[in-house]
Every structure is written in structure tokens, then in C-alpha cells.
Scaffold this motif. Structure first.
Motif, PDB file in Angstrom:
ATOM      1  N   LEU A  96       0.831  -1.205   0.000  1.00  0.00           N
ATOM      2  CA  LEU A  96       0.000   0.000   0.000  1.00  0.00           C
ATOM      3  C   LEU A  96       0.869   1.260   0.000  1.00  0.00           C
ATOM      4  O   LEU A  96       0.568   2.235  -0.688  1.00  0.00           O
ATOM      5  N   VAL A 158      -5.719   5.200  -1.397  1.00  0.00           N
ATOM      6  CA  VAL A 158      -5.092   4.028  -0.783  1.00  0.00           C
ATOM      7  C   VAL A 158      -5.833   3.634   0.491  1.00  0.00           C
ATOM      8  O   VAL A 158      -5.938   2.448   0.824  1.00  0.00           O
ATOM      9  N   THR A 161      -8.635   1.501  -0.532  1.00  0.00           N
ATOM     10  CA  THR A 161      -8.132   0.182  -0.937  1.00  0.00           C
ATOM     11  C   THR A 161      -7.847  -0.697   0.277  1.00  0.00           C
ATOM     12  O   THR A 161      -8.092  -1.909   0.250  1.00  0.00           O
ATOM     13  N   ASN A 178      -2.028   0.615  -7.169  1.00  0.00           N
ATOM     14  CA  ASN A 178      -3.311   0.593  -6.483  1.00  0.00           C
ATOM     15  C   ASN A 178      -4.387  -0.130  -7.293  1.00  0.00           C
ATOM     16  O   ASN A 178      -5.150  -0.937  -6.761  1.00  0.00           O
ATOM     17  N   ASN A 194     -13.574   3.103  -4.802  1.00  0.00           N
ATOM     18  CA  ASN A 194     -12.218   3.228  -5.346  1.00  0.00           C
ATOM     19  C   ASN A 194     -12.235   3.721  -6.784  1.00  0.00           C
ATOM     20  O   ASN A 194     -11.457   4.607  -7.163  1.00  0.00           O
TER      21      ASN A 194
END
Length: 309
Positions: A96, A158, A161, A178, A194
């Protein structure tokens, strides 16, 4: 996909074809990375140490080179380590973080290019108002904008995610991106946020590109009318224009391939496409500016001849 909702490590599948010649690749990559460090740090040091270069154009160039170091440091050390590792992988949190660095680097690069285009627009199209419009305060605001905006945008991206439940741990890449992590989500419905945020960010930076094109249309129109402006364009704008076109071409190509490209291509070619934006601009930019900008070139020649800045 196998249900692996709690992923602790990702396997970097992109390395599968590199192990037969990994020592050679390691040596060449290490040399290349040293060159990136040397040229970018040299430009930064020259600008910092020479008070005559404490002007908006050179300060923005310094920020540009710092971003090149930031992005490549997020990729090359880990890549070099993985080349010598029998099973390249990366932790979930590390992945990440790397995804954040890669995206923020790319968008910060475009923000820096937009700010540099604005600076050249003022210098050539509005020279009488340049110093009032490009004050120290305005310059600080623009530098902060070019860095903080990508950081804030991709912190959100992020962060979204990190909340996904994943059903896979194999990344078809040499590094973490990502969008590739998002594609491992167990449910497409979970990725709606996202995708929405990603498209908003893409649209936002698309307008950066539109702004850069708009400024250069005006710059070129102004330069056609005057020989002095044409000379100034060739000395200060041409390096920026080359850097801009190089970056936009490689990043758009990578973005389009990542979203819509075929996976039938050889893994080596896929890897090259994926890392173009980390190969070409970080080395090309300091070389272009070092050779083309007269003040920096003179300082470099002075150092080579054993003088002092």
C-alpha cells in the motif's frame, strides 16, 4: 479466486521471467539508479548552493528533481532487493505504501510540470507583471500545491483500498499499483468507491494537462512575434516542453495499458511498459535541464574545471 480475505503478503509475479538473467539485470539497474541519483542530486545541489539560481524557475526545477528522487527511491531499492530474492514478495502494508508513492510521484510530476508551465507563461507572455505575480509567497503556494494535492488525493485512494477484502495475493507486476490491488477484491461492488475516486483524480489531472497545453499555445503565439522571446523559449521552455511530452506519453501509455491492455504480451514487455515512467523521465529530466539551461550548464562546466560555484 481462492478466498484470501486477510492478505499479509503479495507475490510479485512479474519477476517470473527475470531470474534467468537476474545478476546482469541487477548490475545494470544498480548502475542506472546511481546515475539517476547522481544527476538529480547534482542539479539540486547546484541550485541550492548558488544564490544566483534562487529564482522561481530554478526553485521549481529543484522541486522537479526532488520528486524524481522520491519516485525512484520508492521503486529501485525494493526492485534491486527482489532481483536477488528467490521468491519476490512484499508485505500488505508495504504494498500500500509503494502504491501510494508510485501514484503520488506520477501526479506530483504532472503538478510540477503545470506549475513550471505557468511560470514560463508569466515570464514570456506577461514579463512586466512577472515579479509581482510570481512572488516568494506565490511560489511557496505553488510548490505546496504541487506536492500536497497528490498526497491528499492518494491518501484517500489508498485508504479506500486498505478496506477491501481480497481474494488473491498474486500481483502481475514488478511493484505495487493501487489499481492492480483493487482488481483482487472479492466483490466488484466493494470497489465502486475506489473507482469513483480514481476517475475523479484522473479527471483532475487531465485538466492539468489541458492547462499545460493552453499555456504553451499562448507561449508559442507570443514567441512567433519576437526574436527575443523565441530565444527565451528555446533556452528555458524547450527543456520543459521535452520533459512534459516525454512524461505525458509514457504515463498515458502505461495508464491505458494497465486499464485496457492485453495480458497476452510477453511478461518482459509488460514489465518494460509498466516501469517506463520510472526509467525515462527521472534520468532524462536532469540531463536536459543540465545541458540546455545556460546558468546550470556554466556551473557544471566550472565544477568540472575545478572551480567553485
Amino acid at each position: 479466486m481462492e478466498n484470501v480475505s486477510i492478505v499479509r503478503n503479495f507475490i510479485l509475479v512479474g519477476f517470473n521471467e527475470s531470474f534467468s538473467y537476474r545478476i546482469t539485470l541487477f548490475s545494470l539497474t544498480l548502475l542506472y539508479y546511481y546515475m539517476i541519483l547522481f544527476f538529480n542530486i547534482s542539479i539540486i545541489a547546484i541550485i541550492i548552493l548558488d544564490e544566483d539560481l534562487h529564482e522561481p524557475m530554478y526553485i521549481l526545477l529543484c522541486s522537479f528533481c526532488v520528486n524524481g528522487l522520491y519516485g525512484t527511491t520508492g521503486f529501485y531499492p525494493k526492485f534491486l532487493f527482489d532481483l536477488l530474492s528467490p521468491a519476490p514478495e512484499i508485505s500488505y502494508s508495504g504494498c500500500l505504501l509503494q502504491a501510494f508513492v508510485m501514484y503520488s510521484f506520477a501526479c506530483c510530476e504532472l503538478s510540477n510540470l503545470a506549475v513550471m508551465a505557468y511560470d514560463r507563461y508569466l515570464a514570456i507572455c506577461r514579463p512586466l507583471h512577472y515579479h509581482s505575480l510570481m512572488s516568494k509567497r506565490r511560489l511557496s503556494q505553488l510548490v505546496c500545491f504541487s506536492w500536497l494535492t497528490p498526497f491528499c488525493a492518494f491518501s484517500i485512494n489508498v485508504g479506500l483500498t486498505s478496506r477491501l477484502k481480497l481474494c488473491g495475493a498474486n500481483l502481475q507486476k514488478l511493484f505495487c499499483v493501487n489499481w492492480v490491488i483493487v482488481k483482487l477484491a472479492c466483490s466488484e461492488a466493494d470497489t465502486f468507491s475506489n473507482q469513483t475516486v480514481s476517475y475523479i483524480i484522473i479527471l483532475f489531472y487531465f485538466f492539468h494537462g489541458v492547462f499545460i497545453i493552453w499555456t504553451y499555445m499562448h507561449i508559442i503565439k507570443t514567441c512567433v512575434r519576437s526574436k527575443d522571446d523565441s530565444r527565451k523559449f528555446m533556452q528555458t521552455c524547450l527543456p520543459h516542453f521535452i520533459s512534459m511530452m516525454t512524461f505525458i506519453v509514457v504515463i498515458v501509455f502505461d495508464l491505458m495499458y494497465m486499464r485496457f491492455g492485453s495480458t497476452d504480451l510477453p511478461q518482459g514487455l509488460q514489465n518494460f511498459i509498466a516501469i517506463e515512467f520510472l526509467l525515462i523521465p527521472p534520468l532524462l529530466n536532469p540531463l536536459i535541464y543540465g545541458f540546455k539551461l545556460t546558468k546550470i550548464r556554466n556551473r557544471i562546466l566550472l565544477l568540472i574545471q575545478g572551480g567553485r560555484i
